[in-house]
Every structure is written in C-alpha cells, then in structure tokens.
Design a protein around this motif. Structure first.
Motif, PDB file in Angstrom:
ATOM      1  N   GLN A 203       0.828  -1.203   0.000  1.00 22.71           N
ATOM      2  CA  GLN A 203       0.000   0.000   0.000  1.00 22.71           C
ATOM      3  C   GLN A 203       0.868   1.261   0.000  1.00 22.71           C
ATOM      4  N   GLN A 206       2.438   1.615  -3.365  1.00 22.32           N
ATOM      5  CA  GLN A 206       1.486   2.119  -4.362  1.00 22.32           C
ATOM      6  C   GLN A 206       1.273   3.622  -4.195  1.00 22.32           C
ATOM      7  N   GLU A 207       1.175   4.062  -2.929  1.00 25.37           N
ATOM      8  CA  GLU A 207       1.016   5.500  -2.684  1.00 25.37           C
ATOM      9  C   GLU A 207       2.231   6.280  -3.170  1.00 25.37           C
ATOM     10  N   ARG A 209       4.339   5.316  -5.526  1.00 20.90           N
ATOM     11  CA  ARG A 209       4.353   5.295  -6.992  1.00 20.90           C
ATOM     12  C   ARG A 209       3.340   6.281  -7.567  1.00 20.90           C
ATOM     13  N   SER A 210       2.144   6.352  -6.934  1.00 27.17           N
ATOM     14  CA  SER A 210       1.125   7.294  -7.410  1.00 27.17           C
ATOM     15  C   SER A 210       1.611   8.736  -7.281  1.00 27.17           C
ATOM     16  N   LYS A 211       2.216   9.051  -6.141  1.00 29.07           N
ATOM     17  CA  LYS A 211       2.743  10.393  -5.937  1.00 29.07           C
ATOM     18  C   LYS A 211       3.857  10.692  -6.943  1.00 29.07           C
ATOM     19  N   ASP A 213       4.240   9.291  -9.949  1.00 32.53           N
ATOM     20  CA  ASP A 213       3.649   9.473 -11.282  1.00 32.53           C
ATOM     21  C   ASP A 213       3.003  10.849 -11.412  1.00 32.53           C
ATOM     22  N   LYS A 214       2.312  11.266 -10.340  1.00 33.01           N
ATOM     23  CA  LYS A 214       1.676  12.583 -10.368  1.00 33.01           C
ATOM     24  C   LYS A 214       2.728  13.686 -10.491  1.00 33.01           C
ATOM     25  N   GLN A 215       3.785  13.571  -9.679  1.00 33.85           N
ATOM     26  CA  GLN A 215       4.862  14.554  -9.753  1.00 33.85           C
ATOM     27  C   GLN A 215       5.518  14.546 -11.134  1.00 33.85           C
ATOM     28  N   LYS A 216       5.659  13.345 -11.692  1.00 33.10           N
ATOM     29  CA  LYS A 216       6.256  13.218 -13.021  1.00 33.10           C
ATOM     30  C   LYS A 216       5.405  13.946 -14.062  1.00 33.10           C
ATOM     31  N   ARG A 217       4.058  13.687 -14.017  1.00 33.63           N
ATOM     32  CA  ARG A 217       3.169  14.353 -14.975  1.00 33.63           C
ATOM     33  C   ARG A 217       3.193  15.869 -14.791  1.00 33.63           C
TER      34      ARG A 217
END
Length: 290
Positions: A203, A206-207, A209-211, A213-217
């Motif tokens: 968990q 995943q959090e 990785r999500s952060k 990916d968001k920062q990457k975008r």
C-alpha cells in the motif's frame, strides 16, 4: 641338602614379598580411603601417603576428594509450575565426599548415591518450582529457586557423608507436544504478521508510486508549458526582428521571400512549372533576365 635350603629360602622370600606387597597401599593426593576388616571400618584415612594394612585381612576402599558431578543418565522430569504449565526439568548437582565412612556405610558408591540423593533433589525441585510461574523461572526468579533447592538438599545430604556444593537446572523446556503447538502458533502468527507487513508495504509502495507518477506528470506538463512559452517568445521575438528588418527595406523583403519560395519549390531535379510569363511568382527571375 644345600639346594633344598636355597629353595626354602627362595620360597620364604617370595612369601614375605607377597605379604609385603599386600601390606602396603598408597593414597593419592586427590583420594581418601577407609580400611575394612571383615566388613567393618577400622581406619579412616584423609591424607595422601604410604600406609600399611594387615595382608589378606584388611581391604581398602578409595574415594575421590575432589568436587564431583551427580548427573544421572535420565534426570528429566515433568513438573507443574504455579501457573499450571507443564515443563520438563533436567537438574544436576555438584558434591564432595567429606565423610568417607558415612558415605560407604550409607550409599557405598556413586550409583548408590544417585539412587538415594536424586529423589531428594527431585522432591525439592517439585516443591519449589510449583511456587513460581513459568516466566519467572525463565527470568529473574531462577537463581532464587536454585538457592531454595540447594538449601533443602544441603540439609539432607549430610546423612550420606557428602557436602552439596551446587544444584542447578540444566534446562527447563516445555513438553514436546506443547513445544510443537507453540511453534505452530508462533509460525501462524509470524506468517500473519508478515502478510500484514507485506500488504502495508504494498500500500505504501502504491502511494509512493502514485505520488511519483503525479509529480512526473506535473513536472513534464510544467516543462512542456515552459518550453512552449519560451518557444512562443522566441517566435515572437524573431517575427519582431524580421518585421523591423523588412520594414526598413521592402524590396529586400520581397526578394528574400521570393528566394525562400524558389528554394522550396525547385528542390527536385524533375520539377516543372507551367506558368504565364507575366505571373508574379516569376517577377524576380523576369527582372534578372531583363
């Protein structure tokens, strides 16, 4: 006649030698002894040295003066603790023979001592262990239990002619079936804990990785936006410069624009145009021919 005398002399000498050897015995530094006569103790020897006895009448029993171990081959016993836990206790004792006469008369030897003394040790083990819980026996109360057992055994050891130096529990384990059940329960608990830790880690991962990916975008979008803005400012600046230059010389601007058009149009070797000679596209070429 002379030969008979020699034979008799040799015989007498041999008999005396046999008597002499059977009259002498040595007590070593680490030993003590008692001299027996017809099953009755007649002498008690505590010091090492050379001693004499009546040949063929007295016999000598030797005993060790050093500290000895009392550890039977099978000493493990099941005992109940104060919290009703069954444990397997394996004990041993260290002792010293201080009165060889009493020792011989009561137990004869180490095997006899084991038969007489170990039940006493076991009784004191049960009497004292039942007063404490399993956890305390494995931790802070262990030395106290040992002192209680040692005092109880010490008070009864004198009748065997020995002095108890120490009594210790070698091990205190749960029975095999209990150990197996506890091991299985511990294994199940550890597997459950491991699954929870892995799930929590997944968990968190995943959090993260999500952060990420968001920062990457966000970073890419910001970079693209900034690039477009820089490119737009560059184009605007270039257009401004072109406009200023071409305003200064309109004829040069027309010439430059026509050259770019020719460069892009006449790129192939087989390029063909069908145009009127008066077409404005050929103005520069027409002027050149004129």
């Amino acid at each position: 006649m002379l030969s008979n005398v020699k034979i008799a002399f040799v015989f007498i000498f041999a008999v005396l030698l046999v008597f002499l050897f059977n009259s002498i015995f040595v007590v070593q530094e680490a030993e003590q002894a008692i001299v027996m006569q017809l099953g009755r103790v007649v002498r008690d020897i505590r010091k090492s040295g050379l001693y004499f006895k009546l040949p063929f009448i007295n016999n000598v029993e030797f005993f060790d003066k050093r500290v000895l171990d009392l550890s039977p081959d099978t000493t493990a016993r099941e005992v109940i603790t104060a919290d009703q836990k069954r444990i397997i206790v394996d004990a041993y004792a260290k002792y010293k023979i201080v009165d060889p006469v009493t020792f011989y008369q009561t137990v004869r030897n180490e095997l006899g001592l084991i038969r007489r003394l170990y039940p006493i040790i076991e009784a004191h083990l049960r009497e004292n262990i039942v007063r404490f819980s399993l956890i305390s026996l494995l931790n802070e109360k262990r030395s106290e239990v040992m002192q209680l057992i040692q005092r109880g055994v010490y008070s009864e050891a004198g009748k065997f002619g020995i002095e108890i130096i120490d009594v210790r529990i070698k091990r205190a384990d749960l029975p095999e079936e209990n150990s197996s059940a506890i091991f299985r329960r511990m294994q199940t608990e550890r597997e459950k804990e491991a699954k929870e830790i892995r799930a929590k880690g997944e968990q968190i991962g995943q959090e993260i990785r999500s952060k990420a990916d968001k920062q990457k975008r966000e970073i890419i979008a910001s970079a693209v936006k900034e690039a477009y803005e820089i490119r737009g400012r560059g184009y605007a600046e270039a257009t401004r410069i072109y406009n200023e230059v071409f305003k200064a010389d309109e004829e040069f601007f027309n010439f430059y624009r026509s050259m770019n058009a020719y460069s892009k149009s006449f790129t192939g070797n087989n390029t063909k145009f069908v145009l009127s000679p008066n077409n404005s596209f050929l103005d520069i070429l027409n002027k050149g021919w004129k």
